[in-house]
Design an enzyme around this catalytic site. Sequence first.
Site, mmCIF file in Angstrom:
data_model
loop_
_atom_site.group_PDB
_atom_site.id
_atom_site.type_symbol
_atom_site.label_atom_id
_atom_site.label_comp_id
_atom_site.label_asym_id
_atom_site.label_seq_id
_atom_site.Cartn_x
_atom_site.Cartn_y
_atom_site.Cartn_z
ATOM 1 N N ASN A 81 9.842 4.520 3.016
ATOM 2 C CA ASN A 81 9.613 4.082 4.400
ATOM 3 C C ASN A 81 10.888 3.478 4.975
ATOM 4 O O ASN A 81 11.790 3.069 4.235
ATOM 5 C CB ASN A 81 8.533 2.999 4.421
ATOM 6 C CG ASN A 81 7.158 3.521 4.079
ATOM 7 O OD1 ASN A 81 6.960 4.100 3.023
ATOM 8 N ND2 ASN A 81 6.216 3.334 4.967
ATOM 9 N N CYS B 194 4.052 9.246 0.527
ATOM 10 C CA CYS B 194 2.669 9.654 0.324
ATOM 11 C C CYS B 194 2.591 10.650 -0.823
ATOM 12 O O CYS B 194 3.311 11.652 -0.830
ATOM 13 C CB CYS B 194 2.124 10.288 1.598
ATOM 14 S SG CYS B 194 0.468 10.960 1.388
ATOM 15 N N HIS C 73 5.107 4.109 12.661
ATOM 16 C CA HIS C 73 5.214 4.023 11.198
ATOM 17 C C HIS C 73 6.243 5.080 10.796
ATOM 18 O O HIS C 73 5.999 6.278 10.976
ATOM 19 C CB HIS C 73 3.826 4.300 10.614
ATOM 20 C CG HIS C 73 3.754 4.425 9.127
ATOM 21 N ND1 HIS C 73 3.144 3.474 8.333
ATOM 22 C CD2 HIS C 73 4.196 5.380 8.275
ATOM 23 C CE1 HIS C 73 3.205 3.856 7.062
ATOM 24 N NE2 HIS C 73 3.839 5.018 6.989
ATOM 25 N N ARG D 209 0.828 -1.214 0.000
ATOM 26 C CA ARG D 209 0.000 0.000 0.000
ATOM 27 C C ARG D 209 0.866 1.269 0.000
ATOM 28 O O ARG D 209 0.993 1.949 -1.006
ATOM 29 C CB ARG D 209 -0.967 -0.016 1.197
ATOM 30 C CG ARG D 209 -2.138 0.962 1.079
ATOM 31 C CD ARG D 209 -1.812 2.386 1.427
ATOM 32 N NE ARG D 209 -1.327 2.535 2.803
ATOM 33 C CZ ARG D 209 -0.837 3.675 3.283
ATOM 34 N NH1 ARG D 209 -0.782 4.754 2.520
ATOM 35 N NH2 ARG D 209 -0.372 3.738 4.511
ATOM 36 N N ASP D 210 1.520 1.561 1.116
ATOM 37 C CA ASP D 210 2.301 2.807 1.196
ATOM 38 C C ASP D 210 3.414 2.788 0.140
ATOM 39 O O ASP D 210 3.772 3.824 -0.426
ATOM 40 C CB ASP D 210 2.916 2.944 2.604
ATOM 41 C CG ASP D 210 3.105 4.388 3.039
ATOM 42 O OD1 ASP D 210 2.654 5.285 2.310
ATOM 43 O OD2 ASP D 210 3.707 4.617 4.101
ATOM 44 N N HIS E 26 9.344 6.819 8.225
ATOM 45 C CA HIS E 26 9.957 6.992 6.900
ATOM 46 C C HIS E 26 11.433 7.327 7.109
ATOM 47 O O HIS E 26 11.836 7.807 8.175
ATOM 48 C CB HIS E 26 9.218 8.078 6.116
ATOM 49 C CG HIS E 26 7.909 7.587 5.562
ATOM 50 N ND1 HIS E 26 7.703 7.346 4.223
ATOM 51 C CD2 HIS E 26 6.751 7.253 6.179
ATOM 52 C CE1 HIS E 26 6.474 6.907 4.046
ATOM 53 N NE2 HIS E 26 5.864 6.839 5.226
#
Length: 304
Positions: free
Chosen positions: A247, A238, A205, A12-13, A207
């Site tokens: 990430n 994003c 989460h 996803r990300d 990055h």
Amino acid sequence: MDTIQITDVAPRDGLQNQPIHLGADAKLALIERLADAGVQSIEATSFVSPKAVPQMADAGEIVPRLIARLPELRTSVLVPNLKGLERAHAAGAKEIAVVLSATETMNRKNINMGLNEALRVCEQTLAQAQALGLRTRAYVAVAFDCPFEGETPLATILNLATRMHAAGADEIVIADTIGSASPGQVSARLAALRDVVPLEQLAVHLHDTRGLGAANAWAALEAGVRRFDASVGGIGGCPFAPGAAGNLATEDLVLMAERSGFSTGISLDGLLDAVDFAEAQLQRPLGGRSAAWLRRQRTKRSEV
Ligand code: COA
Ligand code: ZN
């Protein structure tokens, strides 16, 4: 042994921001490699507007195929609103994540709502998801700095985390969306967050924009956090947050954690296979900071 739980968010990300759009077969093949490597939890896709993120337009196809192939894998999907939840539920999803940014502007850019509306929609979505029997995660995004408004006030982060916890989210994910945090800030914010959300329900989460992803993860480990998002190969960013680079790479987190006595259940060779696959698909070099070294070790082993 102390165990940490890693959710790989590459599907996803990682893939939402790539110029090359992977098809459903390639996405499922990447997820299979992650599962083969021992990854037990993934964020598979998002049920967002296909106009906003065309890379995720096939979410309704991914989820049923994935559940049929890998029923044991913990599979979460991101939903921005009730329509997303409805689509996710219809596709058979058992776990969803809502996303709440800590500033007015970031919510507007990301989901076209102000902060108060975003908060209300997240609470409604969590309530509805619980009524459907789904497991839930709630992201608190731009939890350190916002690309539009600068440093986000700690009081806001604590308030939003408290609200998401009160709304029944099983996991509250504190996100350094643009990768601007440093270990001292991670320690300070988590020390305060631990007072409003039970430690076992907190996740981070990260990055790796400034090369501090692993150091920040270490600060979170020292604060007692045992749940992490990471992305194999360090793929990510994003589309709506300028400056958000990749990430924290899953291989960097696994290497650091395992070498420090934590158990992840994940094989580094297995992750390298997933990095190789993603690299071939996305047609550019990938891998976290440890990938070059890990590859040299693999080559040496294959030569003996
Ligand atoms: N999935 C698919 N379509 C959706 C949707 C969803 N979850 N939510 C709304 N839509 C559709 C509506 O049905 C409507 O379709 P139509 O034009 O064919 O009638 C259209 O999108 C506009 O609906 P509206 O409610 O006005 O949405 P919006 O234009 O204000 O956009 C979001 C709001 C949340 C749907 C959009 O900003 C979005 O998907 N953002 C996600 C961003 C993202 O993924 N960021 C990265 C992860 S944090
Ligand atoms: Zn992210």
